[in-house]
Design an enzyme around this catalytic site. Structure first.
Site, PDB file in Angstrom:
ATOM      1  N   GLY A 288       0.842  -1.192   0.000  1.00  0.00           N
ATOM      2  CA  GLY A 288       0.000   0.000   0.000  1.00  0.00           C
ATOM      3  C   GLY A 288       0.868   1.230   0.000  1.00  0.00           C
TER       4      GLY A 288
ATOM      5  N   CYS B 265       5.403  -6.039   1.602  1.00  0.00           N
ATOM      6  CA  CYS B 265       5.755  -4.619   1.571  1.00  0.00           C
ATOM      7  C   CYS B 265       5.063  -3.871   2.714  1.00  0.00           C
ATOM      8  CB  CYS B 265       5.419  -4.054   0.193  1.00  0.00           C
ATOM      9  SG  CYS B 265       6.197  -2.471  -0.090  1.00  0.00           S
ATOM     10  N   TYR B 266       4.088  -2.998   2.427  1.00  0.00           N
ATOM     11  CA  TYR B 266       3.400  -2.306   3.518  1.00  0.00           C
ATOM     12  C   TYR B 266       2.828  -3.319   4.507  1.00  0.00           C
ATOM     13  CZ  TYR B 266       0.092   0.690   5.995  1.00  0.00           C
ATOM     14  OH  TYR B 266      -0.593   1.356   6.972  1.00  0.00           O
TER      15      TYR B 266
ATOM     16  N   HIS C 219       7.937  -7.453  -3.733  1.00  0.00           N
ATOM     17  CA  HIS C 219       6.631  -7.900  -4.266  1.00  0.00           C
ATOM     18  C   HIS C 219       6.771  -9.225  -5.009  1.00  0.00           C
ATOM     19  CE1 HIS C 219       4.214  -4.329  -3.370  1.00  0.00           C
ATOM     20  NE2 HIS C 219       5.368  -3.675  -3.495  1.00  0.00           N
TER      21      HIS C 219
ATOM     22  N   GLU D 183       4.378 -10.919  -6.150  1.00  0.00           N
ATOM     23  CA  GLU D 183       3.252 -11.099  -7.072  1.00  0.00           C
ATOM     24  C   GLU D 183       3.504 -10.531  -8.466  1.00  0.00           C
ATOM     25  OE1 GLU D 183       3.527  -9.040  -4.620  1.00  0.00           O
ATOM     26  OE2 GLU D 183       2.244  -7.261  -4.726  1.00  0.00           O
TER      27      GLU D 183
ATOM     28  N   GLY E 274     -24.241 -11.543 -26.523  1.00  0.00           N
ATOM     29  CA  GLY E 274     -23.316 -12.103 -27.502  1.00  0.00           C
ATOM     30  C   GLY E 274     -21.886 -11.977 -27.020  1.00  0.00           C
ATOM     31  N   GLY E 275     -21.692 -11.316 -25.883  1.00  0.00           N
ATOM     32  CA  GLY E 275     -20.360 -11.199 -25.291  1.00  0.00           C
ATOM     33  C   GLY E 275     -20.055 -12.406 -24.407  1.00  0.00           C
TER      34      GLY E 275
ATOM     35  N   ASP F 258     -19.258 -12.692 -21.101  1.00  0.00           N
ATOM     36  CA  ASP F 258     -19.804 -12.809 -19.746  1.00  0.00           C
ATOM     37  C   ASP F 258     -21.251 -13.303 -19.739  1.00  0.00           C
ATOM     38  OD1 ASP F 258     -17.375 -11.681 -19.320  1.00  0.00           O
ATOM     39  OD2 ASP F 258     -18.130  -9.709 -18.756  1.00  0.00           O
ATOM     40  N   SER F 259     -22.083 -12.695 -20.573  1.00  0.00           N
ATOM     41  CA  SER F 259     -23.490 -13.115 -20.547  1.00  0.00           C
ATOM     42  C   SER F 259     -23.634 -14.516 -21.136  1.00  0.00           C
ATOM     43  CB  SER F 259     -24.383 -12.103 -21.261  1.00  0.00           C
ATOM     44  OG  SER F 259     -24.106 -12.040 -22.634  1.00  0.00           O
TER      45      SER F 259
ATOM     46  N   LYS G 232     -11.858 -12.268 -15.398  1.00  0.00           N
ATOM     47  CA  LYS G 232     -12.204 -12.501 -16.807  1.00  0.00           C
ATOM     48  C   LYS G 232     -11.536 -13.768 -17.386  1.00  0.00           C
ATOM     49  CE  LYS G 232     -14.125 -10.591 -20.517  1.00  0.00           C
ATOM     50  NZ  LYS G 232     -15.398  -9.873 -20.568  1.00  0.00           N
TER      51      LYS G 232
END
Ligand code: XMP
Length: 532
Positions: free
Chosen positions: A57, A84-85, A188, A190, A243-244, A246-247, A388
């Site tokens: 942070g 870190c923080y 870090h 990550e 049509g994407g 996610d849906s 995603k």
């Protein structure tokens, strides 16, 4: 929420890397959730994590109002890793000493592992690792490249802690309290700039927390389908299919859970891409066998849009008309109890951000214009725990065709916000043809899935050109192609000149009414991805 067997809790102190930590953990097949740094201890107890990670942070632990967790987190019983923080928080609360360092260390540096640390097992073969003699003792010690980004640092270990690693500017680069299973790292793990980071996170999860990595998208699908089947038994669910990705994945999951009780509404709003409606309907009914209700409302939308030039007005009209059409479809079905939405994890994370305030706001276009309240429907959001890339993985598990899974995002207001000014059929035809060429050329070049979005914008200007022996006075297409991770920021894609040339000459030769193509080289911010 699905019951997960193995869970890591990530407490967010405002680092730009917090989501990355969650993703790294999930890549190791361990479910992780991000919560604000002050998440109450009784909620943590309910969550029952197998391990806790304190993020980095931007604050200093001695600043007024510095974010600090409930100290009970260190006696909670499961391993805690402070990054870190997060390490400085551990240092301060457990009575070590943290210094507000005047020289901020930022970037790649080398760190020497001074002690046999659980966290640093098996790093000898990671890129950039070397065995170097210690200047003081002559003993060969492992040194690895790490990514640092900190001002403050621990300068005195809290009681009971052992020094595990040092770097030139951080003499206490890593520490651990073995019996309490508390670990702190100043760097870090990550980020990709710490090549051993993946191993370090694996060590924390598998050696220290004793996990196995049981969370897979296969198990997610099985658990979610079972849970949805139970929760939605005998209920009717309506889902707006765009049509994407996610849906579509939402619908496919629910289709497995409740079959014909899922009603998928696909609205052709008249501002879709070339052949899109036909493609989508064919795929949903033939390959996926969804209970699909296609609604051709193109004429209604275009009538409402006639003469409207203001971008926000266009958005509003399309949003409102969508709700009307959707409500009509729901009324025809009758007896609908739930609305299914493809909300994803980044939209629900309640993380803190020191730059822009709480970043928990749900993007308005995900919540289809306040539909659930208006129609008195309960919400079902089977993807709300996923990133995603995980949604794409679920899609593959469910057998959704790869070209759909890899689709670029497409805005709800569609081509209406890519025709600058008023929308009409003639301009839509020009834009559709130009857009289709871009799509084809990006796919042929193997770049379609590499960029975030690539599309055409039709400008409301005419320019002079020559074609054959004649003078032309025709329209301009702007090619917009951007790289981005989350659409919050974006940079224009450095496309090869030859590809740009191909796209330009194909559009000018094949699309009647266009005699010029320009490439948009603006980044976001200060520009936006769409032109309206
Ligand atoms: P901007 O243009 O704001 O776009 O940089 C960021 C991302 O959001 C998409 N976008 C929209 N999506 N309704 C949507 O569903 C909208 O009104 C809308 N406006 C922009 C855009 O395509 C990009 O991915």
């Amino acid at each position: 929420m699905t019951a997960h067997k193995e869970k890591i809790l990530i407490l967010d102190f405002g680092s730009q890397y917090t989501q990355l930590i969650a993703r790294r953990v999930r890549e190791e097949r361990v479910y992780s959730e991000i919560h604000p740094y002050n998440y109450p201890i009784d909620k943590i107890r309910d969550f029952a994590p197998n391990g806790v990670i304190l993020s980095g942070g931007p604050a200093g632990v001695y600043e007024t109002g510095a974010p600090l967790p409930d100290p009970a987190i260190f006696d909670f019983g499961c391993p805690v890793l402070g990054i870190c923080y997060g390490m400085q928080v551990m240092g301060k609360i457990l009575n070590g000493k943290v210094d507000a360092s005047s020289n901020r260390e930022y970037g790649r540096t080398r760190m020497t592992i001074t002690n046999d640390a659980d966290l640093f097992r098996g790093l000898e073969a990671t890129p950039g690792a070397t065995l170097d003699p210690d200047q003081a003792t002559g003993q060969a010690l492992l040194t690895i490249p790490v990514w640092m980004s900190h001002g403050d640092k621990v300068v005195d270990l809290p009681p009971g802690f052992t020094l595990m690693a040092k770097s030139s500017s951080a003499p206490f680069a890593a520490m651990q309290h073995t019996s309490r299973r508390l670990y702190g790292v100043q760097f870090h793990p990550e980020v990709v700039h710490t090549p051993a980071g993946k191993e370090i996170i694996r060590n924390f999860l598998f050696h220290i927390c004793g996990l196995k990595g049981l969370w897979t998208m296969k198990s997610f699908v099985a658990e979610t389908v079972a849970e949805m089947a139970e929760r939605l038994r005998g209920k009717n669910v309506i889902c707006a299919l765009s049509g994407g990705v996610d849906s579509t994945v939402t619908a496919a999951l629910l289709n497995q859970a409740i079959g014909v009780n899922l009603f998928c509404v696909f609205v052709d709003n008249g501002v879709l891409r070339k052949k899109e409606a036909a493609r989508v309907v064919k795929m949903f009914t033939e390959s996926m066998q969804l209970n699909l209700i296609p609604v051709d409302a193109a004429a209604r939308f275009l009538a409402k849009l006639e003469g409207v030039t203001d971008p926000e007005a266009k958005r509003k009209i399309i949003g409102q008309e969508f709700i009307t059409v959707f409500e009509e479809a729901a009324a025809t079905i009758g007896g609908v109890d739930y609305l299914a939405q493809g909300t994803l994890y980044p939209d629900v994370i309640e993380s803190i951000s020191f730059r822009g305030g709480p970043s928990s706001t749900i993007k308005s276009h995900h919540n289809v214009g306040g539909l659930p309240e208006k129609m008195n429907l309960k919400l079902v959001e089977p993807l709300r725990e996923l990133f995603k890339d995980e949604v794409r993985e679920v899609g593959r598990e469910l057998g959704i065709p790869e070209d759909l899974i890899q689709r670029q995002p497409f805005p709800g207001p569609g081509l209406a916000i890519r025709i600058l000014g008023a929308v009409n059929e003639a301009d839509l035809a020009i834009l559709r043809d130009a857009d289709e060429i871009i799509l084809e050329e990006m796919k042929t070049a193997g770049l379609y899935t590499q960029v975030w979005q690539s599309f055409a914008v039709l400008l409301p200007v005419r320019t002079v050109g020559v074609m054959g022996d004649g003078r032309t006075y025709d329209r301009v297409i702007a090619l917009r192609c951007v790289d981005s991770l989350d659409a919050m920021t974006a940079d224009w894609s450095r496309l090869p000149y030859d590809l740009l040339g191909n796209i330009s000459s194909r559009i000018i030769n094949e699309v009647k009414g266009v005699n010029r193509v320009v490439y948009d080289i603006s980044s976001k911010p200060p520009s936006t991805i769409e032109w309206e």
